[in-house]
Design a protein around this motif. Sequence first.
Motif, PDB file in Angstrom:
ATOM      1  N   TYR A   2       0.848  -1.202   0.000  1.00 28.47           N
ATOM      2  CA  TYR A   2       0.000   0.000   0.000  1.00 28.47           C
ATOM      3  C   TYR A   2       0.875   1.240   0.000  1.00 28.47           C
ATOM      4  O   TYR A   2       1.835   1.355   0.764  1.00 28.47           O
ATOM      5  CB  TYR A   2      -0.903   0.019   1.233  1.00 28.47           C
ATOM      6  N   SER A  31      -0.612   8.041  -8.827  1.00 29.43           N
ATOM      7  CA  SER A  31      -1.157   7.777  -7.495  1.00 29.43           C
ATOM      8  C   SER A  31      -1.094   9.029  -6.631  1.00 29.43           C
ATOM      9  O   SER A  31      -0.449   9.078  -5.593  1.00 29.43           O
ATOM     10  CB  SER A  31      -0.375   6.632  -6.823  1.00 29.43           C
ATOM     11  N   LYS A  89      -9.153   4.968  -3.573  1.00 28.23           N
ATOM     12  CA  LYS A  89      -7.740   4.682  -3.345  1.00 28.23           C
ATOM     13  C   LYS A  89      -6.997   4.844  -4.668  1.00 28.23           C
ATOM     14  O   LYS A  89      -7.327   4.175  -5.645  1.00 28.23           O
ATOM     15  CB  LYS A  89      -7.559   3.261  -2.809  1.00 28.23           C
ATOM     16  N   GLU A  91      -4.188   3.899  -5.726  1.00 30.64           N
ATOM     17  CA  GLU A  91      -3.495   2.732  -6.279  1.00 30.64           C
ATOM     18  C   GLU A  91      -4.451   1.751  -6.957  1.00 30.64           C
ATOM     19  O   GLU A  91      -4.017   0.869  -7.704  1.00 30.64           O
ATOM     20  CB  GLU A  91      -2.696   2.021  -5.176  1.00 30.64           C
ATOM     21  N   LYS A  92      -5.754   1.921  -6.716  1.00 34.24           N
ATOM     22  CA  LYS A  92      -6.748   1.066  -7.373  1.00 34.24           C
ATOM     23  C   LYS A  92      -7.374   1.734  -8.591  1.00 34.24           C
ATOM     24  O   LYS A  92      -8.151   1.110  -9.312  1.00 34.24           O
ATOM     25  CB  LYS A  92      -7.855   0.713  -6.382  1.00 34.24           C
ATOM     26  N   ASN A  94      -7.635   3.491 -12.261  1.00 33.00           N
ATOM     27  CA  ASN A  94      -7.087   3.636 -13.601  1.00 33.00           C
ATOM     28  C   ASN A  94      -7.623   4.933 -14.194  1.00 33.00           C
ATOM     29  O   ASN A  94      -8.834   5.158 -14.203  1.00 33.00           O
ATOM     30  CB  ASN A  94      -7.490   2.460 -14.491  1.00 33.00           C
ATOM     31  N   GLU A 252     -16.637   1.433 -12.643  1.00 27.26           N
ATOM     32  CA  GLU A 252     -16.337   0.055 -13.009  1.00 27.26           C
ATOM     33  C   GLU A 252     -16.694  -0.206 -14.471  1.00 27.26           C
ATOM     34  O   GLU A 252     -15.956  -0.899 -15.191  1.00 27.26           O
ATOM     35  CB  GLU A 252     -17.080  -0.926 -12.110  1.00 27.26           C
ATOM     36  N   TYR A 257     -12.342   1.545 -11.892  1.00 28.18           N
ATOM     37  CA  TYR A 257     -12.353   1.152 -10.493  1.00 28.18           C
ATOM     38  C   TYR A 257     -13.167  -0.126 -10.375  1.00 28.18           C
ATOM     39  O   TYR A 257     -13.996  -0.424 -11.245  1.00 28.18           O
ATOM     40  CB  TYR A 257     -12.954   2.277  -9.639  1.00 28.18           C
ATOM     41  N   SER A 258     -12.984  -0.869  -9.292  1.00 26.75           N
ATOM     42  CA  SER A 258     -13.571  -2.218  -9.242  1.00 26.75           C
ATOM     43  C   SER A 258     -14.479  -2.442  -8.043  1.00 26.75           C
ATOM     44  O   SER A 258     -14.526  -3.534  -7.494  1.00 26.75           O
ATOM     45  CB  SER A 258     -12.453  -3.273  -9.235  1.00 26.75           C
ATOM     46  N   ASP A 259     -15.208  -1.413  -7.640  1.00 21.46           N
ATOM     47  CA  ASP A 259     -16.119  -1.556  -6.500  1.00 21.46           C
ATOM     48  C   ASP A 259     -17.587  -1.486  -6.917  1.00 21.46           C
ATOM     49  O   ASP A 259     -18.441  -1.037  -6.151  1.00 21.46           O
ATOM     50  CB  ASP A 259     -15.844  -0.460  -5.448  1.00 21.46           C
TER      51      ASP A 259
END
Length: 346
Positions: A2, A31, A89, A91-92, A94, A252, A257-259
């Motif tokens: 992290y 980031s 976040k 780092e998550k 794009n 997403e 992002y992936s949430d």
Amino acid sequence: MYRIPFLFFFVIQSGFSQNAFHKAFNSKSKSIKQNIRVEFSDDMGNSGHLPISIIKGNTEGPVFTIVAGVHGYEYPPIVAMQKLLKHIKTEKLNGTLIIIPIANIASFFKRTPFINPQDQKNLNNAFPGKKEGSITEKIAFFISTNIIPVSDVFLDVHGGDACEDLMPFVCYYNNTKKPDQTALAKKLSDNSGFQYVVSYPYTISETEPAKYAFKQAVQDGKTALSIECGKLGNVQKENVDMIKQGVLNMLETMGMYSDGTGAHKDITQLNNQTYINASVNGIFYSKHKAGDTVKKDDIVGYTTDEFGTVLEEYKAVNDGIILYMLATPPINVDDTVMCISSYLKN
């Protein structure tokens, strides 16, 4: 591992705002979160600022812009942006997020519905704005000439203002001259998690003032859409959460992002909006609320004078569902009593 994102904070005078904004936006750092306040003043002695957060992910990708608080009394979108800013976040992520958490600062702090109390102008009626105009027009001009041009997707988040009951929905313009952008706007709307997806006809020419923020983005050839969620100048947790998750679902869909939680299982498409307007001043009454279904010619409300004499009644002009409506007693000439929406097959 992290990585704690770098956080920069800038205050930018309006005379240097364009170059400074683009310097921050075009930074090659990854980031990273950069918080910017762009300062504005006008010839009438008004001053204020536009807060902007630029969030860059680890990899190159789309630029997704989110604007809340164009109307400062619409609180759920504003609070949702606070939660989203804490949630993301770097780092998550794009690509890049541009978030304007409160576009109309003066309206927010003065608790003024619809307008900026400094110049009595509605920011959502001011686009594309004016470089040498009043403070509201300058803010609109900055968004039109700096934020929209670098955006791939432009999301304008609204809710019911102090006097408005509203059911949650997501909407876009059906701009047939820009089929790719319109198709993506529909896809993002369908994947937002909102049950109700509303499309509006796009009828203005390339030279007419767009007036509305996300309509300006559509006019400029961007993929643009709007969330409408929240009501009556209050903060409802369920609506704050719905807005935040709707944005995450769109991110997403964009591969940023992936949430995401996926589309609503029972999407209702709406594309035919009719409006009932008042022609008198008085005291408004209705037994209905946003989300109710009505039939053509149903009496949906009425207005009386101060002594209780009925001045006019309001009838539904078509079958449909109430998207939003006046929900407080004061009513003025030309106020929108309600918007009723239905679906017409093409």
